[in-house]
Design a protein around this motif. Structure first.
Motif, mmCIF file in Angstrom:
data_model
loop_
_atom_site.group_PDB
_atom_site.id
_atom_site.type_symbol
_atom_site.label_atom_id
_atom_site.label_comp_id
_atom_site.label_asym_id
_atom_site.label_seq_id
_atom_site.Cartn_x
_atom_site.Cartn_y
_atom_site.Cartn_z
ATOM 1 N N MET A 103 3.910 9.490 10.648
ATOM 2 C CA MET A 103 3.538 10.292 9.502
ATOM 3 C C MET A 103 4.392 11.023 9.107
ATOM 4 O O MET A 103 3.873 11.989 8.036
ATOM 5 N N ASN A 104 5.501 11.122 9.340
ATOM 6 C CA ASN A 104 6.725 11.480 8.750
ATOM 7 C C ASN A 104 7.280 10.503 7.496
ATOM 8 O O ASN A 104 8.131 11.027 6.813
ATOM 9 N N ASP A 105 6.673 9.485 7.431
ATOM 10 C CA ASP A 105 7.088 8.684 6.353
ATOM 11 C C ASP A 105 5.684 7.860 5.982
ATOM 12 O O ASP A 105 5.489 6.833 6.275
ATOM 13 N N TYR A 106 4.851 8.357 5.169
ATOM 14 C CA TYR A 106 3.729 8.173 4.698
ATOM 15 C C TYR A 106 3.863 6.808 3.895
ATOM 16 O O TYR A 106 4.718 6.454 2.958
ATOM 17 N N GLY A 107 2.786 5.731 4.294
ATOM 18 C CA GLY A 107 3.044 4.558 3.703
ATOM 19 C C GLY A 107 3.830 3.455 4.578
ATOM 20 O O GLY A 107 3.679 2.041 4.566
ATOM 21 N N TYR A 108 4.669 3.899 5.446
ATOM 22 C CA TYR A 108 5.634 3.106 6.299
ATOM 23 C C TYR A 108 4.564 2.119 7.263
ATOM 24 O O TYR A 108 5.068 0.903 7.407
ATOM 25 N N GLY A 109 3.619 2.680 7.666
ATOM 26 C CA GLY A 109 2.725 2.115 8.558
ATOM 27 C C GLY A 109 2.063 0.819 7.800
ATOM 28 O O GLY A 109 1.987 -0.586 8.393
ATOM 29 N N ARG A 110 1.435 1.053 6.702
ATOM 30 C CA ARG A 110 0.969 -0.137 5.984
ATOM 31 C C ARG A 110 1.703 -1.175 5.596
ATOM 32 O O ARG A 110 1.531 -2.300 5.611
ATOM 33 N N ASN A 111 2.921 -0.743 5.084
ATOM 34 C CA ASN A 111 4.095 -1.591 4.616
ATOM 35 C C ASN A 111 4.555 -2.601 5.961
ATOM 36 O O ASN A 111 4.736 -3.790 5.780
ATOM 37 N N THR A 112 4.461 -1.956 7.168
ATOM 38 C CA THR A 112 4.530 -2.691 8.120
ATOM 39 C C THR A 112 3.620 -3.778 8.668
ATOM 40 O O THR A 112 3.855 -4.918 8.983
ATOM 41 N N LEU A 113 2.188 -3.475 8.603
ATOM 42 C CA LEU A 113 1.178 -4.249 9.017
ATOM 43 C C LEU A 113 1.369 -5.544 7.920
ATOM 44 O O LEU A 113 1.306 -6.556 8.335
ATOM 45 N N GLU A 114 1.743 -5.318 6.674
ATOM 46 C CA GLU A 114 1.800 -6.218 5.445
ATOM 47 C C GLU A 114 3.069 -7.170 5.795
ATOM 48 O O GLU A 114 3.039 -8.194 5.743
ATOM 49 N N GLU A 115 4.057 -6.492 6.355
ATOM 50 C CA GLU A 115 5.220 -7.401 6.686
ATOM 51 C C GLU A 115 4.837 -8.125 7.799
ATOM 52 O O GLU A 115 5.383 -9.412 7.976
ATOM 53 N N ILE A 116 4.114 -7.643 8.942
ATOM 54 C CA ILE A 116 3.865 -8.617 9.961
ATOM 55 C C ILE A 116 2.790 -9.806 9.767
ATOM 56 O O ILE A 116 3.116 -10.837 10.045
ATOM 57 N N ALA A 117 2.049 -9.294 8.837
ATOM 58 C CA ALA A 117 1.013 -10.484 8.374
ATOM 59 C C ALA A 117 1.988 -11.293 7.460
ATOM 60 O O ALA A 117 1.522 -12.724 7.921
ATOM 61 N N ASN A 118 2.731 -10.945 6.655
ATOM 62 C CA ASN A 118 3.345 -12.081 5.769
ATOM 63 C C ASN A 118 4.530 -12.896 6.594
ATOM 64 O O ASN A 118 4.403 -14.347 6.268
ATOM 65 N N SER A 241 1.529 16.162 1.261
ATOM 66 C CA SER A 241 2.490 16.894 0.391
ATOM 67 C C SER A 241 3.202 17.969 0.886
ATOM 68 O O SER A 241 4.238 18.309 0.444
ATOM 69 N N LEU A 242 2.657 18.659 2.035
ATOM 70 C CA LEU A 242 3.572 19.813 2.443
ATOM 71 C C LEU A 242 4.342 19.211 3.369
ATOM 72 O O LEU A 242 4.477 18.327 4.301
ATOM 73 N N PRO A 243 5.874 19.729 3.127
ATOM 74 C CA PRO A 243 6.805 19.712 4.196
ATOM 75 C C PRO A 243 6.511 20.071 5.541
ATOM 76 O O PRO A 243 5.778 20.898 5.857
ATOM 77 N N GLY A 244 7.022 19.535 6.363
ATOM 78 C CA GLY A 244 6.583 19.282 8.012
ATOM 79 C C GLY A 244 6.714 21.013 8.433
ATOM 80 O O GLY A 244 5.599 21.587 8.971
ATOM 81 N N TYR A 245 7.703 21.709 8.308
ATOM 82 C CA TYR A 245 7.601 23.108 8.788
ATOM 83 C C TYR A 245 6.588 24.089 8.129
ATOM 84 O O TYR A 245 6.103 24.823 8.535
ATOM 85 N N GLU A 246 6.727 23.712 6.849
ATOM 86 C CA GLU A 246 5.543 24.559 6.047
ATOM 87 C C GLU A 246 4.076 24.170 6.457
ATOM 88 O O GLU A 246 3.192 25.084 6.548
ATOM 89 N N GLU A 247 3.831 22.920 6.542
ATOM 90 C CA GLU A 247 2.669 22.494 7.005
ATOM 91 C C GLU A 247 2.266 23.138 8.359
ATOM 92 O O GLU A 247 1.161 23.827 8.580
#
Length: 326
Positions: A103-118, A241-247
């Motif tokens: 969750m520090n890199d939103y989108g990384y998980g979905r991109n990985t699933l697509e890479e695995i499937a492909n 949208s919020l930086p980790g420390y601020e969130e």
């Protein structure tokens, strides 16, 4: 080739059919074994209890062999590429159930699933990434359908943000929003400012709701949002949208305003149910008396995970398939 990442490729009636299939497995009306002689891998980079165990059990019940791998047990821990890992897995297995996100890199998980499937050329089922958790939400909807029958679509469901120390995926929230829009449900989502959902999901849901007749509402005030609802679904998710420390600082400031306590739960309808997908720390998203109270459906939905996993797997591996091709 069929993958199951989210509900966006499904029609409302197909999602309904999938949930009904889970009900049929639960009742014992269907006892087939579409996974006979098949090896299904479970690849997880973060902890899991219900998803992992329910998929393992479902695969065994359907005649298959579940093989579970944690990322740190594989050469991924030594920086082997996911391309190489997935390609090799495709040589050995008949399918993959994958939980993968950071969750520090939103989108990384979905991109990985697509890479695995492909690269694996295997069916891949999303067991929670940073965007969706479809199997959990199907279990929740199955539970509501058991309680209300087809009338569940007319019941007001509040899906509210709650505090959690760790940064959790918005997967349940996105999947509930998508499912509600497809099925024509009455859904209200409440969250603090700064915890808005992915605009892609908001746009899809609002457009789909026009076709299904779903009622979608949004609020930034739990005290108002909980008035006269039939179901209170409390679930933490991290800010996009919020930086980790601020969130973290912000969450600590507002946590009491977003706690489902007696005073707030009393504002819901008298027979309102409480849902949380687990895990939950009592006193964060809700107080213990509500979590463990007579109107909590928390363990009902956990039980239904098993039957939803069976339906999801069967829809991919049975001859009479339900899920559309990606």
């Amino acid at each position: 080739m069929e993958n199951f990442f989210d509900f966006s490729k499904l029609k409302g009636y197909e999602l309904e059919k999938l949930i009904d299939l889970a009900s049929s497995y639960k009742s014992g009306k269907i006892k087939d074994q579409p996974l006979k002689n098949k090896n299904i891998g479970l690849l997880f980079n973060v902890p899991s209890t219900r998803t992992r165990i329910s998929f393992q059990t479902a695969i065994k019940h359907l005649g298959g062999e579940p093989l579970t791998y944690s990322a740190h047990e594989l050469q991924l821990a030594n920086k082997e590429s996911m391309k190489d890992t997935a390609t090799v897995m495709g040589k050995y297995l008949d399918g993959l159930v994958v939980r993968w996100y950071n969750m520090n890199d939103y989108g990384y998980g979905r991109n990985t699933l697509e890479e695995i499937a492909n690269n694996s050329n295997l069916p891949v089922i999303n067991a929670l990434d940073d965007k969706d958790h479809p199997c959990q939400i199907m279990a929740d909807i199955l539970t509501l359908k058991e309680k209300y029958g087809q009338n569940y679509k007319k019941k007001k469901v509040l899906f509210t943000w709650g505090y959690a120390e760790r940064k959790k995926s918005p997967g349940c929230t996105h999947s509930m929003l998508t499912a509600a829009s497809l099925l024509g449900m009455d859904l209200r989502i409440a969250h603090p400012k700064g915890f808005e959902l992915d605009e892609q999901y908001l746009s899809f849901a609002k457009q789909t709701a026009k076709e299904s007749g779903a009622n979608l509402e949004f609020s930034n005030d739990l005290d108002e949002a909980i008035e006269d609802v039939d179901v209170v679904y409390a679930k933490a998710w991290g800010s996009l949208s919020l930086p980790g420390y601020e969130e973290q600082r912000y969450k600590n400031e507002i946590r009491d305003n977003w706690l489902v306590n007696h005073e707030r739960f009393d504002r819901a309808n008298q027979d309102a149910y409480f849902i949380n997908p687990l895990p939950i720390i009592r006193g964060d998203e809700a107080i213990a008396e509500i979590i463990d109270g007579p109107r909590s459906l928390m363990y009902n939905t956990a039980e239904n995970r098993l039957h939803v996993q069976k339906a999801t797997l069967a829809s991919i591996y049975s001859k009479d398939k339900i899920l559309q091709k990606n």
